[in-house]
Write an enzyme that holds these catalytic residues in place. Structure first.
Site, PDB file in Angstrom:
ATOM      1  N   LYS B  77      -8.282  -0.075   2.489  1.00  0.00           N
ATOM      2  CA  LYS B  77      -7.307   0.772   3.188  1.00  0.00           C
ATOM      3  C   LYS B  77      -7.626   0.755   4.689  1.00  0.00           C
ATOM      4  O   LYS B  77      -8.807   0.764   5.070  1.00  0.00           O
ATOM      5  CB  LYS B  77      -7.402   2.188   2.622  1.00  0.00           C
ATOM      6  CG  LYS B  77      -6.360   3.169   3.134  1.00  0.00           C
ATOM      7  CD  LYS B  77      -6.521   4.514   2.424  1.00  0.00           C
ATOM      8  CE  LYS B  77      -5.514   5.538   2.864  1.00  0.00           C
ATOM      9  NZ  LYS B  77      -5.677   6.828   2.148  1.00  0.00           N
ATOM     10  N   SER B 158      -1.607   8.580   0.021  1.00  0.00           N
ATOM     11  CA  SER B 158      -1.463   7.725   1.178  1.00  0.00           C
ATOM     12  C   SER B 158      -2.014   6.315   0.984  1.00  0.00           C
ATOM     13  O   SER B 158      -1.717   5.431   1.786  1.00  0.00           O
ATOM     14  CB  SER B 158      -2.170   8.368   2.367  1.00  0.00           C
ATOM     15  OG  SER B 158      -3.560   8.480   2.110  1.00  0.00           O
ATOM     16  N   SER B 182      -4.747  11.126  -2.658  1.00  0.00           N
ATOM     17  CA  SER B 182      -4.262   9.870  -2.067  1.00  0.00           C
ATOM     18  C   SER B 182      -4.767   8.598  -2.729  1.00  0.00           C
ATOM     19  O   SER B 182      -4.315   7.506  -2.383  1.00  0.00           O
ATOM     20  CB  SER B 182      -4.601   9.826  -0.575  1.00  0.00           C
ATOM     21  OG  SER B 182      -3.760  10.695   0.136  1.00  0.00           O
TER      22      SER B 182
END
Lengths: 96, 490
Positions: B77, B158, B182
């Site tokens: 990420k 996210s 997330s």
């Protein structure tokens, strides 16, 4: 709610055209968080996070950034200038 | 054989038995990423360095020096700092930010031999549940609804790009972060496993902060076993993170294949009356049945303050975000506006140009919660209720080993479907914020498909530092789920 004050506190430029929308959406969020008022917390202490002990380190240097590393985040003329002078140039902080 | 579709343990076996090389394994992933670029899952691709690393990994295997995860290609990420590699947090503010240091968990994984394919798309500064707030455009879920195959669905958020990259076979696993769900919610939306360890078990050092008392690194993978392998290598004490737990590292994969006979599973049945789809409830009941038939003891529990948990979470998260993001002033980090006459105006313009709408909204509302006259009503009150929630979970875990509840209230939705009221988006996190507030380990695994053919997930939570229990229980549940979770038509 004084939305303009929130923009100032947040250091975000006030955008007149979106203030109404921001106000509406923040009021929707505040409506949601109002559910907290149903909980009685009178007997709960104010120490906010007491179940994690903060660990402290010895005050020793373990790693060093080189100048070249630090200048990686400068681009274009700023990088050339920093490399020549060996220091960062930052925007003027103290006003006349 | 499609090498990019192997599990991590299959790939490790194949590499060590010289059935294929790391170079071939990496190239299979690179081809898949290039083929499906339109899903917009990667912000930065690291193909050249991945290929070079694969050659080194092949040499290590040939010389008998392979490490635990030698040659396994994964994605990261884009809020994990990677030395010398762009780390944008999917924000205009950091679009040119190249860290001079590296996150501890990235280094831990690198030391275990993994290969990094690239940095994945995400919600800006990890604020979102749909990946639509990214400065680089939304990531797209590879899954398609059978009711409307032309419609693009959100991958959750996210860590949306991370989850979708694993689901679409563009990485064998991915590093994500989980502040309020997330990792687990996008895992559920993509038909994969997502796990967040106890707060403190994986170092936060080098992760761009959102809400420091809630942020935690996590793993997205295609099976419980794969997630256990990655998680075991990334956890550990880190003196650079003052909230790091000094708990011995564990080999979580030892929990794979164990029985759940006699394990006590708590089910908060009162949540079946909450705003949740019937399909999720049916799969929840099916999961209970599987556990019961596997010999686990099921008991009904009550989670106190569930109705307040989302509010408590958003007050704390927005407050901490408004404080953490104060560092973006145009002087020290990232974007600096070119239009200003004074120092004050430089800061205002920089922040207004650099942050997107959702990030600005959370900073504004966080400033309100912390402002003079309101801090007791909001932030202090939220921290007190958080304390009550922690005490309630301690009590629950005196009687049960694991809590079983859904990961998300619905199936993945269409991009742009939830846009009118931010609270409707926040409700996606209703079942996941509990673990962050109480600092507990939690895992989401896919348990079935909706009528529209979309994946749905179930969540397992255990007491602090008992990652072993959630891996053991999740593996037992996974063994009894006969659905194939592979997206089609993307």
């Amino acid at each position: 709610m004084d939305v303009e004050k929130l923009f100032k506190l947040s250091k975000i430029k006030i955008q007149k055209q979106i203030i109404k929308d921001v106000e509406l959406k923040i009021s929707q969020i505040l409506q949601m968080v109002d559910s907290m008022s149903l909980v009685n917390c009178e007997d709960i202490s104010q120490d906010l996070d007491d179940f994690q002990n903060t660990l402290l380190r010895q005050d020793e240097v373990h790693s060093i950034n080189t100048r070249e590393d630090l200048f990686l985040n400068l681009h274009g003329k700023e990088r050339i200038s920093a490399t020549e002078c060996n220091y960062y140039r930052v925007p003027k902080v103290l006003e006349d | 054989m499609y090498l990019n579709k192997l599990s991590i343990s299959e790939a490790a076996l194949g590499l060590n038995q010289k059935q294929f090389s790391c170079l071939e394994l990496v190239q299979a992933h690179v081809e898949q990423i290039a083929k499906h670029k339109s899903l917009n899952l990667y912000i930065t691709e690291l193909f050249d360095s991945a290929i070079e690393s694969a050659k080194v990994a092949d040499a290590r295997i040939r010389s008998g020096n392979a490490r635990a995860l030698e040659g396994i290609p994964i994605s990261i990420k884009d809020n994990f700092c990677t030395k010398g590699v762009l780390t944008t947090c999917a924000s205009k503010m950091l679009k040119n930010f190249t860290p001079t240091y590296q996150s501890t968990v990235v280094t831990n994984l690198q030391d275990s031999g993994v290969i990094f394919l690239g940095k994945t798309n995400m919600d800006e500064f990890a604020m979102g549940s749909s990946n639509v707030t990214s400065y680089f455009g939304p990531a797209i879920n590879p899954w398609k609804s059978t009711a409307n195959a032309a419609q693009n669905l959100v991958p959750g958020g996210s860590s949306g790009g991370s989850a979708a990259s694993v689901s679409a076979f563009m990485a064998m696993a991915s590093l994500g972060t989980d502040t309020g769900g997330s990792v687990r919610q996008p895992a559920a939306f993509n038909g994969i496993v997502g796990v967040k360890p106890t707060y403190g078990r994986a170092s936060r050092w080098g992760i761009v902060p959102f809400a420091s008392s809630l942020d935690q690194a996590g793993v997205l993978a295609r099976s419980v076993h794969d997630s256990a392998l990655i998680l075991s290598s990334m956890m550990g004490f880190d003196p650079k993170d003052s909230t790091s737990s000094n708990v011995l590292a564990e080999n979580l994969s030892l929990e794979i294949g164990k029985s759940v006979k006699g394990i006590k599973i708590g089910v908060p049945e009162h949540l079946m009356n909450s705003d949740i789809s019937n399909e999720v409830i049916e799969l929840w009941q099916n999961s209970i049945r599987i556990f019961r038939e596997s010999g686990a003891q099921i008991s009904n529990i009550t989670i106190p303050y569930f109705e307040q948990a989302l509010a408590v979470y958003y007050v704390i998260a927005c407050s901490e975000a408004s404080s953490n993001l104060a560092m973006y002033d145009g002087v020290r980090y990232g974007h600096r506006s070119s239009v200003y006459d004074s120092f004050e105006e430089m800061i205002l313009s920089t922040r207004s140009e650099g942050f997107g709408e959702e990030v600005q909204r959370r900073i504004l509302v966080g400033s309100y919660f912390l402002s003079s006259g309101f801090i007791d009503q909001y932030y202090v009150k939220a921290q007190k209720i958080r304390k009550l929630i922690c005490i309630a979970f301690d009590k629950i875990f005196e009687d049960v080993d694991v809590i079983l509840l859904p990961s998300a209230p619905t199936q993945p939705f269409a991009i742009g479907q939830i846009a009118d009221n931010p609270v409707n988006m926040y409700k996606n996190d209703i079942f996941t914020v509990l673990a962050n507030l109480a600092k507990l380990p939690a895992l989401s695994l896919p348990v079935g498909l909706s009528l529209d053919g979309l994946p749905l997930g179930m969540q397992l939570m255990a007491k602090m530092h008992n990652e072993r229990m959630i891996i053991r229980a999740a593996d037992a549940l996974e063994r009894n789920i006969n659905t194939k979770f592979e997206p089609q038509g993307y």
